[in-house]
Design an enzyme around this catalytic site. Structure first.
Site, PDB file in Angstrom:
ATOM      1  N   LYS A  74     -13.675   7.919 -50.698  1.00 16.10           N
ATOM      2  CA  LYS A  74     -14.840   7.933 -50.086  1.00 16.10           C
ATOM      3  C   LYS A  74     -16.030   7.382 -51.229  1.00 16.10           C
ATOM      4  O   LYS A  74     -16.762   6.765 -51.097  1.00 16.10           O
ATOM      5  CB  LYS A  74     -15.275   9.494 -49.992  1.00 16.10           C
ATOM      6  CG  LYS A  74     -14.305  10.149 -48.929  1.00 16.10           C
ATOM      7  CD  LYS A  74     -15.012  11.421 -48.511  1.00 16.10           C
ATOM      8  CE  LYS A  74     -15.098  12.354 -49.316  1.00 16.10           C
ATOM      9  NZ  LYS A  74     -13.985  12.939 -49.859  1.00 16.10           N
TER      10      LYS A  74
ATOM     11  N   ARG B  22     -19.008  18.995 -44.624  1.00 15.69           N
ATOM     12  CA  ARG B  22     -17.607  19.323 -44.951  1.00 15.69           C
ATOM     13  C   ARG B  22     -17.248  20.408 -43.993  1.00 15.69           C
ATOM     14  O   ARG B  22     -16.102  20.861 -43.993  1.00 15.69           O
ATOM     15  CB  ARG B  22     -17.482  19.760 -46.482  1.00 15.69           C
ATOM     16  CG  ARG B  22     -16.754  18.487 -47.236  1.00 15.69           C
ATOM     17  CD  ARG B  22     -16.782  19.098 -48.510  1.00 15.69           C
ATOM     18  NE  ARG B  22     -15.967  18.612 -49.514  1.00 15.69           N
ATOM     19  CZ  ARG B  22     -16.041  17.743 -50.276  1.00 15.69           C
ATOM     20  NH1 ARG B  22     -17.525  17.112 -50.524  1.00 15.69           N
ATOM     21  NH2 ARG B  22     -15.274  17.096 -51.241  1.00 15.69           N
TER      22      ARG B  22
ATOM     23  N   ARG C 281      -6.858   9.871 -61.270  1.00 23.22           N
ATOM     24  CA  ARG C 281      -8.333   9.197 -61.327  1.00 23.22           C
ATOM     25  C   ARG C 281      -9.126  10.034 -62.547  1.00 23.22           C
ATOM     26  O   ARG C 281      -9.012  11.012 -63.324  1.00 23.22           O
ATOM     27  CB  ARG C 281      -8.989  10.244 -60.184  1.00 23.22           C
ATOM     28  CG  ARG C 281     -10.480   9.955 -59.934  1.00 23.22           C
ATOM     29  CD  ARG C 281     -11.084  10.193 -58.681  1.00 23.22           C
ATOM     30  NE  ARG C 281     -11.274  11.702 -58.636  1.00 23.22           N
ATOM     31  CZ  ARG C 281     -12.016  12.183 -57.244  1.00 23.22           C
ATOM     32  NH1 ARG C 281     -12.324  11.550 -56.525  1.00 23.22           N
ATOM     33  NH2 ARG C 281     -12.156  13.464 -57.346  1.00 23.22           N
TER      34      ARG C 281
ATOM     35  N   ARG D 291     -11.942  14.866 -64.176  1.00 23.19           N
ATOM     36  CA  ARG D 291     -12.618  15.915 -63.716  1.00 23.19           C
ATOM     37  C   ARG D 291     -12.006  17.263 -63.827  1.00 23.19           C
ATOM     38  O   ARG D 291     -11.023  17.193 -63.310  1.00 23.19           O
ATOM     39  CB  ARG D 291     -13.242  15.826 -62.207  1.00 23.19           C
ATOM     40  CG  ARG D 291     -14.356  14.668 -62.200  1.00 23.19           C
ATOM     41  CD  ARG D 291     -14.696  14.325 -60.673  1.00 23.19           C
ATOM     42  NE  ARG D 291     -14.702  15.296 -59.406  1.00 23.19           N
ATOM     43  CZ  ARG D 291     -14.744  15.168 -58.331  1.00 23.19           C
ATOM     44  NH1 ARG D 291     -15.293  14.074 -57.900  1.00 23.19           N
ATOM     45  NH2 ARG D 291     -14.623  16.028 -57.342  1.00 23.19           N
TER      46      ARG D 291
ATOM     47  N   ARG E 206      -8.219  22.512 -53.131  1.00 24.42           N
ATOM     48  CA  ARG E 206      -8.892  21.482 -52.206  1.00 24.42           C
ATOM     49  C   ARG E 206      -8.653  21.021 -51.031  1.00 24.42           C
ATOM     50  O   ARG E 206      -9.092  20.661 -50.137  1.00 24.42           O
ATOM     51  CB  ARG E 206      -9.607  20.275 -53.074  1.00 24.42           C
ATOM     52  CG  ARG E 206     -10.436  20.807 -54.402  1.00 24.42           C
ATOM     53  CD  ARG E 206     -10.801  19.758 -55.465  1.00 24.42           C
ATOM     54  NE  ARG E 206     -11.407  18.720 -55.116  1.00 24.42           N
ATOM     55  CZ  ARG E 206     -11.222  17.467 -55.544  1.00 24.42           C
ATOM     56  NH1 ARG E 206     -10.682  17.551 -56.872  1.00 24.42           N
ATOM     57  NH2 ARG E 206     -11.963  16.209 -55.160  1.00 24.42           N
TER      58      ARG E 206
HETATM   59  P1  AMP Z   1     -16.425  15.774 -54.098  1.00 29.05           P
HETATM   60  O1  AMP Z   1     -17.078  14.990 -55.426  1.00 29.05           O
HETATM   61  O2  AMP Z   1     -17.135  15.309 -52.959  1.00 29.05           O
HETATM   62  O3  AMP Z   1     -15.056  15.906 -54.282  1.00 29.05           O
HETATM   63  O4  AMP Z   1     -16.921  17.350 -54.213  1.00 29.05           O
HETATM   64  C1  AMP Z   1     -16.520  18.221 -55.559  1.00 29.05           C
HETATM   65  C2  AMP Z   1     -16.685  19.689 -55.158  1.00 29.05           C
HETATM   66  O5  AMP Z   1     -18.010  19.747 -54.701  1.00 29.05           O
HETATM   67  C3  AMP Z   1     -16.014  20.076 -53.710  1.00 29.05           C
HETATM   68  O6  AMP Z   1     -14.583  20.497 -54.237  1.00 29.05           O
HETATM   69  C4  AMP Z   1     -17.018  21.126 -53.438  1.00 29.05           C
HETATM   70  O7  AMP Z   1     -16.493  22.526 -54.246  1.00 29.05           O
HETATM   71  C5  AMP Z   1     -18.207  20.759 -53.897  1.00 29.05           C
HETATM   72  N1  AMP Z   1     -19.019  20.099 -52.727  1.00 29.05           N
HETATM   73  C6  AMP Z   1     -19.149  18.890 -52.526  1.00 29.05           C
HETATM   74  N2  AMP Z   1     -19.713  18.625 -51.191  1.00 29.05           N
HETATM   75  C7  AMP Z   1     -19.833  19.693 -50.718  1.00 29.05           C
HETATM   76  C8  AMP Z   1     -20.110  20.129 -49.208  1.00 29.05           C
HETATM   77  N3  AMP Z   1     -20.569  19.273 -48.337  1.00 29.05           N
HETATM   78  N4  AMP Z   1     -19.892  21.558 -49.029  1.00 29.05           N
HETATM   79  C9  AMP Z   1     -19.415  22.496 -49.597  1.00 29.05           C
HETATM   80  N5  AMP Z   1     -19.057  22.021 -50.910  1.00 29.05           N
HETATM   81  C10 AMP Z   1     -19.209  20.834 -51.490  1.00 29.05           C
END
Ligand code: AMP
Length: 222
Positions: free
Chosen positions: A13, A88, A127, A160, A171
Site C-alpha cells: 500500500k 481499517r 521490509r 520497523r 497484525r
Molecule cells: P501501517 O503503517 O499502515 O502498517 O500502520 C502501522 C500501525 O499503525 C498499525 O498496525 C496500527 O497499529 C496503527 N494504525 C495505522 N492505521 C490505523 C487505522 N486506520 N486505525 C487504527 N490503527 C491504525
C-alpha cells in the site's frame, strides 16, 4: 479524485500510494505514518498510539478518526487524497464518508490489493524503511538502490518494530477480523477495484493506473 488503498499489512500500500502521489499529484495520507511521526515527536497522541502499535493492535477509532479529520482540514487535500491504511474498520469507513460529505466530496474508488498471507509474511520479514524519507524497501523485491528524493543513503534503513514476526502475526489477525469486512462493505457499494498485488512494484502500479484510467474515462473524474 479520492482513493482508498485497501490491503493487508505489507501488501505494498505504502509503495503504491507514494507512486500515485507522484503520478496523479494526490496527497498520500498514511495513518500509520501520521502515528509514527507523533511517536517520534513524543506527542500525547504518539504516546497513546505506541501502546497499540507495538502490540500489533489498532489505535482506537475515535483517536484515529479525529487525526484524519484534522489532516483533511489542510488545504492541500483538496487536490485529492490517496488513503493508505485508513479506513481499517467499518466505523472508520462510515466516519470518512461523513467527513468527505461535509466537504462536498467523496471516495471515488477503493483499490483492493490481493496478496496471499504467506507472501505477506515473506515481504514483511524483508521490509526495511528509510528513517529519513519513510519509504519502504524490500531486500529482494524492491531493493534500495538510490533514494528517489536523493535525500538519504542505505545506512538509514531499519526494520520497523511492528514488522517483527510476533507482531506481524497479531497484525494479520487484526486485519482478518476488523479490516477484511471492508471488502464486502465496498463491494456492496460497487466501489471495489480488485488488483493482483503479487507482481513487481511496476507491474502492480501499471495495473492500478490502467484501472484508474478506465474509471476516469467512465465517470469523467478530474
Ligand atoms: P501501517 O503503517 O499502515 O502498517 O500502520 C502501522 C500501525 O499503525 C498499525 O498496525 C496500527 O497499529 C496503527 N494504525 C495505522 N492505521 C490505523 C487505522 N486506520 N486505525 C487504527 N490503527 C491504525
Amino acid at each position: 479524485m479520492n482513493l482508498i488503498l485497501l490491503a493487508g499489512p505489507g501488501s505494498g500500500k505504502g509503495t503504491q500510494a507514494e507512486l500515485l502521489q507522484m503520478q496523479f499529484g494526490m496527497v498520500h495520507l498514511s495513518t500509520g505514518e501520521l502515528f509514527r511521526e507523533n511517536i517520534k515527536r513524543k506527542t500525547e497522541l504518539g504516546k497513546l498510539a505506541k501502546t497499540f502499535i507495538e502490540k500489533g493492535q489498532l489505535v482506537p477509532d475515535s483517536t484515529t478518526i479525529d487525526m484524519v479529520r484534522e489532516r483533511l482540514m489542510q488545504v492541500d487535500t483538496e487536490r485529492g487524497v490517496v488513503f493508505d491504511g485508513f479506513p481499517r474498520t467499518i466505523n472508520q469507513a462510515r466516519a470518512l464518508d461523513e467527513i468527505l460529505q461535509s466537504r462536498g466530496t467523496m471516495i471515488d474508488a477503493v483499490i483492493y490489493l490481493t496478496v496471499r498471507e504467506d507472501e505477506i509474511i515473506k515481504r514483511l520479514s524483508g521490509r526495511l524503511v528509510c528513517k529519513d524519507c519513510q519509504l519502504p524497501f524490500h531486500n529482494e523485491h524492491n531493493p534500495f538502490e538510490s533514494c528517489p528524493y536523493e535525500r538519504c543513503q542505505g545506512e538509514y534503513l531499519y526494520q520497523r518494530d511492528d514488522d517483527k514476526p510476533e507482531t506481524v502475526k497479531a497484525r494479520l489477525r487484526v486485519y482478518q477480523n476488523q479490516t477484511a469486512p471492508l471488502i464486502a462493505h465496498y463491494t456492496a457499494r460497487d466501489m471495489l477495484i480488485k488488483i493482483d498485488g503479487e507482481g513487481s512494484v511496476t507491474e502492480v502500479s501499471n495495473l492500478i493506473q490502467q484501472a484508474l484510467r478506465k474509471l476516469i474515462e467512465s465517470q469523467d473524474i478530474a
